[in-house]
Design a protein around this motif. Structure first.
Motif, short mmCIF file in Angstrom:
data_model
loop_
_atom_site.label_atom_id
_atom_site.label_comp_id
_atom_site.label_asym_id
_atom_site.label_seq_id
_atom_site.Cartn_x
_atom_site.Cartn_y
_atom_site.Cartn_z
N ALA A 48 0.86 -1.18 0.00
CA ALA A 48 0.00 0.00 0.00
C ALA A 48 0.90 1.23 0.00
O ALA A 48 1.84 1.31 0.79
N TYR A 49 0.63 2.13 -0.90
CA TYR A 49 1.35 3.40 -0.98
C TYR A 49 0.38 4.50 -0.56
O TYR A 49 -0.73 4.57 -1.08
N VAL A 50 0.81 5.36 0.34
CA VAL A 50 -0.06 6.43 0.83
C VAL A 50 0.72 7.74 0.82
O VAL A 50 1.85 7.80 1.28
N SER A 51 0.07 8.78 0.31
CA SER A 51 0.63 10.12 0.34
C SER A 51 -0.50 11.05 0.79
O SER A 51 -1.63 10.92 0.29
N PHE A 95 -10.23 -0.54 0.87
CA PHE A 95 -9.06 0.30 1.15
C PHE A 95 -9.18 1.66 0.46
O PHE A 95 -8.91 2.71 1.05
N LEU A 96 -9.59 1.67 -0.80
CA LEU A 96 -9.72 2.92 -1.54
C LEU A 96 -10.84 3.80 -0.97
O LEU A 96 -10.69 5.02 -0.88
N ASP A 97 -11.95 3.18 -0.53
CA ASP A 97 -13.02 3.95 0.13
C ASP A 97 -12.51 4.55 1.44
O ASP A 97 -12.80 5.70 1.76
N LEU A 100 -2.89 3.72 -2.92
CA LEU A 100 -2.91 2.66 -3.91
C LEU A 100 -2.50 1.38 -3.20
O LEU A 100 -1.63 1.40 -2.34
N ILE A 101 -3.13 0.28 -3.55
CA ILE A 101 -2.70 -1.03 -3.03
C ILE A 101 -2.58 -1.96 -4.22
O ILE A 101 -3.48 -2.01 -5.08
#
Length: 185
Positions: free
Chosen positions: A100-103, A164-166, A176-177
């Protein structure tokens, strides 16, 4: 007389010091001199300090020799050390690795919320890196996180991805996963 080989044992070493190269070198040499092998390691800088985590394997006497000498090494080279006996990682042939990428704009609760999401969905954490920085255009504090997780067997991947996106949308995270892929040089 038994002919079975001695059971391999493991030691988990965590150390904090100011010089990451010296810290790594000292612990690698100590492991080798005790006839132990480094199985896995992670080193990262955090402000003026570096954190090193080693898992070493060896016979019980090699691990005991290494463990006995660590406090002396720590005093001599000015680092702190903590040691724990561990086991080999259990084999999970049906587990699926994902990243999972998170910004996002930095908020103190973001990492906790991400961890809670994965706990609620019975997803195991394998690795996490998180950095904060000032956005050059706006001067806002930003957060970037990369989280490697393992999905349990039987997980409906498309459903989890949608969840995850919700979740990310609700927290205003750019996320993004996707399946984990090995890095090739």
């Amino acid at each position: 007389m038994s002919t079975t080989p001695p059971r391999e044992q493991f030691l988990l070493i965590s150390a904090l010091g100011r010089n990451p190269m010296e810290l790594t070198n000292v612990l690698c040499r100590a492991s080798q001199e005790s006839r132990c092998a480094v199985v896995s390691s992670r080193v990262s800088r955090h402000g003026e300090f570096s954190a090193l985590v080693f898992q070493v394997s060896g016979s019980w006497d090699g691990l005991a020799r290494l463990e006995a000498g660590l406090n002396t090494l720590a005093k001599r080279h000015d680092f702190t050390v903590h040691v724990t006996r561990s086991n080999a990682q259990e084999v999970r042939p049906q587990a699926l690795p994902y990243v999972a990428y998170v910004s996002a704009a930095y908020r103190p609760d973001v990492l906790g919320e991400l961890c809670q999401f994965f706990i609620d969905h019975r997803v195991e954490l394998e690795n996490m890196t998180c950095d904060t920085y000032m956005a050059p255009q706006t001067g806002s504090m930003m957060l970037n996180a990369t989280i490697t997780v393992t999905l349990p067997a039987g997980t409906q991947i498309s459903w989890l991805r949608d969840q995850f996106l919700d979740f990310a949308d609700a927290l205003n995270l750019d996320a993004l996963i996707e399946p984990w892929r090995p890095q090739h040089p």
